[in-house]
Write an enzyme that holds these catalytic residues in place. Sequence first.
Site: not given
Length: 135
Positions: A9, A38, A106, A113, A115
């Site tokens: 991420h 995380y 991600h 997303k 990311c």
Amino acid sequence: MKITQLVVHCADTPNDRDVTAEDIHQWHIQRKWAGIGYHRVIRRNGVIEQGRPEYWEGAHVKGYNSTTLGVCLIGRDQFTDAQMQSLERVLQEWKAKYPNAEVCGHRDLDPHKTCPNFDVKGWWAKVKGNRYENA
């Protein structure tokens, strides 16, 4: 816990701003979450900080948290060499424990997303290739 994916991420913070795991922990608590989602955070200078313990299910990829570990790079889309070296170290450590787990971003698990704003699978394939060539 059966880990099938190791997910990269980014914090989506300005590239020039240093943020800590504790900062992210506080942001996530403010959102009424159970703390940092995380398992590892990699700061701008490459320092690896502990997030959630690995035995605690993450909160970083909706629908995949029970089978993934998550590492977060501080920044948005320009990561430092030190961060990328640390990312390689974290992923190597996890791959040693979970050899069948896939390394991905991600965005590979959620099409909405972007990311971490780079192709993690392509980067990891190059890292692995370079490691074997130079061994």
